[in-house]
Design a protein around this motif. Structure first.
Motif, short mmCIF file in Angstrom:
data_model
loop_
_atom_site.label_atom_id
_atom_site.label_comp_id
_atom_site.label_asym_id
_atom_site.label_seq_id
_atom_site.Cartn_x
_atom_site.Cartn_y
_atom_site.Cartn_z
N GLY A 63 0.89 -1.30 -0.05
CA GLY A 63 -0.03 -0.11 -0.12
C GLY A 63 1.00 1.17 0.03
N ALA A 64 2.30 1.17 0.08
CA ALA A 64 3.05 2.44 0.18
C ALA A 64 3.61 2.69 -1.14
CB ALA A 64 4.26 1.98 1.00
N LEU A 65 3.44 2.22 -2.06
CA LEU A 65 3.88 2.53 -3.43
C LEU A 65 2.98 2.37 -4.51
CD1 LEU A 65 6.39 3.34 -5.43
CD2 LEU A 65 6.91 0.57 -5.23
N PRO A 125 -7.08 -3.68 2.64
CA PRO A 125 -7.06 -4.81 1.69
C PRO A 125 -5.52 -5.18 1.52
CG PRO A 125 -7.04 -2.79 0.60
CD PRO A 125 -7.21 -2.51 1.95
N TYR A 126 -4.82 -4.75 2.41
CA TYR A 126 -3.45 -5.25 2.20
C TYR A 126 -3.08 -6.60 2.76
CZ TYR A 126 -3.76 -0.26 1.09
OH TYR A 126 -4.31 0.70 0.56
N GLY A 127 -3.85 -6.87 3.97
CA GLY A 127 -3.66 -8.36 4.65
C GLY A 127 -5.29 -8.92 4.34
N PRO A 128 -5.46 -10.14 4.47
CA PRO A 128 -6.68 -11.01 4.66
C PRO A 128 -7.56 -10.58 5.42
CG PRO A 128 -5.08 -12.39 5.57
CD PRO A 128 -4.14 -11.36 5.29
N LEU A 129 -8.88 -10.12 5.09
CA LEU A 129 -9.88 -9.39 5.67
C LEU A 129 -10.39 -10.31 6.73
CD1 LEU A 129 -11.94 -7.19 6.35
CD2 LEU A 129 -13.38 -7.97 4.38
N ASP A 130 -10.50 -11.74 6.42
CA ASP A 130 -11.35 -12.83 7.31
C ASP A 130 -10.82 -12.92 8.63
OD1 ASP A 130 -12.79 -14.77 8.27
OD2 ASP A 130 -12.12 -16.11 6.86
N PRO A 131 -11.53 -12.61 9.62
CA PRO A 131 -10.98 -12.56 11.16
C PRO A 131 -10.64 -13.92 11.46
CG PRO A 131 -13.30 -11.98 10.96
CD PRO A 131 -12.95 -11.89 9.73
N TRP A 132 -11.41 -14.72 10.93
CA TRP A 132 -11.44 -16.24 11.39
C TRP A 132 -10.00 -16.68 10.80
CZ3 TRP A 132 -14.63 -16.68 15.09
CH2 TRP A 132 -15.77 -15.69 15.26
N ALA A 133 -9.62 -16.29 9.79
CA ALA A 133 -8.32 -16.57 9.03
C ALA A 133 -7.13 -16.05 10.03
CB ALA A 133 -8.16 -16.39 7.75
N VAL A 134 -7.30 -14.79 10.35
CA VAL A 134 -6.45 -14.01 11.16
C VAL A 134 -6.25 -14.67 12.39
CG1 VAL A 134 -5.65 -12.01 12.11
CG2 VAL A 134 -6.81 -11.79 9.96
N ILE A 135 -7.18 -15.30 13.19
CA ILE A 135 -7.28 -15.73 14.47
C ILE A 135 -6.49 -17.21 14.39
CG2 ILE A 135 -8.80 -17.31 15.88
CD1 ILE A 135 -10.85 -14.70 15.72
N ALA A 136 -6.73 -18.03 13.29
CA ALA A 136 -6.14 -19.15 12.90
C ALA A 136 -4.73 -18.95 12.76
CB ALA A 136 -6.80 -19.85 11.60
N ALA A 137 -4.15 -17.93 12.03
CA ALA A 137 -2.82 -17.54 11.86
C ALA A 137 -2.20 -17.26 13.11
CB ALA A 137 -2.73 -16.35 10.91
N ALA A 138 -2.65 -16.42 14.14
CA ALA A 138 -2.16 -16.03 15.37
C ALA A 138 -1.85 -17.34 16.10
CB ALA A 138 -3.27 -15.27 16.19
N THR A 139 -2.72 -18.48 15.93
CA THR A 139 -2.58 -19.66 16.76
C THR A 139 -1.77 -20.72 16.17
OG1 THR A 139 -4.58 -20.74 15.72
CG2 THR A 139 -4.94 -19.48 17.51
N ALA A 140 -1.45 -20.67 14.80
CA ALA A 140 -0.65 -21.52 14.14
C ALA A 140 0.62 -20.98 13.63
CB ALA A 140 -1.18 -22.46 12.95
N ARG A 141 0.51 -19.59 13.12
CA ARG A 141 1.92 -19.12 12.72
C ARG A 141 2.57 -19.63 11.72
NH1 ARG A 141 2.93 -14.59 15.68
NH2 ARG A 141 4.94 -14.51 14.63
N ARG A 142 1.80 -20.41 10.83
CA ARG A 142 2.30 -21.31 9.59
C ARG A 142 2.17 -20.41 8.12
NH1 ARG A 142 3.71 -26.26 10.41
NH2 ARG A 142 3.01 -27.13 12.29
N THR A 143 3.41 -20.58 7.51
CA THR A 143 3.39 -19.81 6.29
C THR A 143 2.56 -20.84 5.19
OG1 THR A 143 5.26 -20.91 5.55
CG2 THR A 143 5.62 -18.96 7.00
N ALA A 144 2.52 -20.12 3.78
CA ALA A 144 2.05 -20.98 3.00
C ALA A 144 2.58 -22.35 2.86
CB ALA A 144 1.96 -20.26 1.57
N SER A 145 3.91 -22.22 2.77
CA SER A 145 4.65 -23.48 2.56
C SER A 145 4.92 -24.61 3.86
CB SER A 145 6.08 -23.24 2.19
OG SER A 145 6.70 -22.71 3.23
N GLY A 146 4.28 -24.20 4.98
CA GLY A 146 4.03 -25.10 6.35
C GLY A 146 5.37 -24.69 6.92
N GLN A 147 5.98 -23.63 6.94
CA GLN A 147 6.91 -23.25 8.01
C GLN A 147 6.19 -22.43 8.86
OE1 GLN A 147 11.04 -21.83 6.23
NE2 GLN A 147 9.71 -21.30 4.57
#
Length: 460
Positions: free
Chosen positions: A132-134, A368-390
């Protein structure tokens, strides 16, 4: 209809009860309530009923514009050929422009006017970086705005660019309001800096029409701007002024004395500050300036993308709160882990360490620069997995309930105590398909949303 009666609702993850809503508030909670004449009865079927979620950092008009823009980055576009195809088939807007979003250098490197001309030159094209900066403009676009950026790359120039575009006004917010409700979000903080009168009026009008049923707080309201206040049942209509947004831009940090003076000016106007801060250097500068200016209750750091462990005690001492976005980890965490020095990787989007230090932590999307879905953000905070599984920072994981509570804190108290459903509270409620215990992993858990006396069933 005189009110709403919700039956068989799970509350606080443990009890089944009936809830009555009258005049925009929860008026009764009991094991069983008798229906009153004219009440709309809804069976929750044992699903949890929660207060409406608060997204503590997003960008309303950017989100609306994003929905009408050409995708220029992952996952839709991953290479130069894909970008060329997306631009070639793009339909110009009513002003003849093509607006692209979501670009990142992994697609086709650093874009400038010459590179964009090779992709599409017959129409004015502007593409926004995923941060969003450029903005990146082709030659036709540069000519249309007066040719004042020879290489076509504009950093942190949204307001300036908007002032030179053909007039059209801010985009409509009805689709955004519906998308937020569908995910259980009934209150938002718009974090766009330096909002002008037209943007504020557009948000107010959308709220008045019901296009934007959410309560709204604005970080970008200019100091001294009178606003009518939050939307409350039976009360005033319109957005409220929140903490004052200050951007510490990656492309050029302000002078120390300039930042200190801006913090003091906001505090003198009766507003805390909300400071965009994503780098180690920006955080060091901010903490020094805030210590000099003196903190004010409600001061907050937006993003806190990198927080070195040695600075955590300073955040706690100054009493600041952090509004962060772990949803970026599944969205672009692999890029972070590839590009960041190894010493910085544990510092990414900290959650658990900050909480353990007593620092209030709120979660948000930065949509819109990050995913809007709060349930996906909550899941990310608990798992902290990248798309490749790291796993990015396993020690920064928080529990599902902690992450959910970070979306249940009031707009005016991000990271504070979560709201609970009790008699007397405003009737901004979310009805879920399942009890709380079954919620983790559910991709689309919202059955219905109630704002005041209006019930929106998912899909309606």
């Amino acid at each position: 209809m005189t009110g709403v009666l919700l039956r068989n609702a799970e509350l606080d993850g443990r009890i089944l009860a009936d809830l009555r809503v009258s005049d925009g508030r929860v008026t009764d909670v009991a094991p069983a309530l008798q229906r009153r004449p004219g009440e709309d009865v809804r069976d929750c079927r044992g699903g949890a009923v929660l207060p409406g979620l608060c997204d503590h950092h997003l960008h309303l008009h950017a989100l609306a514009a994003w929905r009408e823009s050409v995708r220029c980055g992952p996952p839709e576009v991953t290479d130069q050929a894909g970008l060329a195809a997306a631009l070639a088939t793009a339909t110009p807007d009513a002003r003849g422009w093509i607006r692209g979003v979501g670009y990142t250098e992994s697609v086709a490197g650093d874009l400038d006017a010459a590179a964009l001309d090779r992709l599409r030159a017959d129409r004015p094209v502007r593409i926004q970086h995923r941060s969003g900066a450029l903005w990146m403009l082709n030659t036709a676009a540069l000519a249309a705005i007066g040719g004042l950026a020879p290489n076509g790359r504009l950093w942190r120039a949204d307001a300036w660019l908007r002032s030179r575009l053909p007039g059209s006004g801010p985009p409509g917010l009805a689709p955004v309001g519906a998308a937020l409700l569908g995910r259980g979000i009934t209150a938002v903080t718009d974090a766009t800096p330096d909002l002008d009168a037209a943007a504020i009026t557009a948000i107010s009008d959308a709220m008045d029409r019901g296009d934007l049923p959410q309560r709204v707080q604005l970080l970008g309201a200019p100091l001294g701007t009178p606003l009518p206040g939050p939307v409350l049942p039976g009360g005033t209509q319109g957005p409220a002024a929140g903490p004052h947004k200050i951007v510490l831009a990656d492309s050029g940090l302000p002078r120390y004395d300039e930042l200190t003076d801006r913090i003091r000016a906001a505090h003198a106007a009766g507003r805390p500050v909300a400071v965009h801060c994503v780098t180690r250097e920006a955080l060091v500068l901010l903490l020094a300036a805030l210590g000099d200016a003196g903190p004010r209750p409600g001061d907050r750091i937006e993003h806190a993308a990198l927080v070195p462990a040695e600075l955590v005690p300073d955040l706690a001492r100054l009493g600041v709160r952090v509004v962060t976005q772990p949803g970026f980890l599944p969205d672009r965490g692999d890029d972070f882990l590839r590009d960041l020095p190894s010493d910085d990787r544990p510092d990414l989007y900290r959650c658990a360490t900050l909480r353990q230090a007593g620092i209030p932590v709120a979660l948000s999307s930065d949509a819109p620069y990050g995913p809007l879905d709060p349930w996906a953000v909550i899941a990310a905070a608990t798992a902290r997995r990248t798309a490749s599984g790291q796993v990015a920072g396993p020690g920064e994981r928080i529990t599902f309930r902690q992450a959910l509570d970070a979306y249940l804190a009031p707009l005016g108290d991000p990271g504070g105590a979560p709201r609970r459903v009790r008699p007397g509270v405003p009737a901004d409620l979310v009805v879920l398909h399942t009890p709380l215990a079954d919620l983790p992993g559910q991709p689309d858990p919202v059955r219905a949303v109630l704002v005041g006396r209006t019930v929106t069933t998912k899909g309606s």
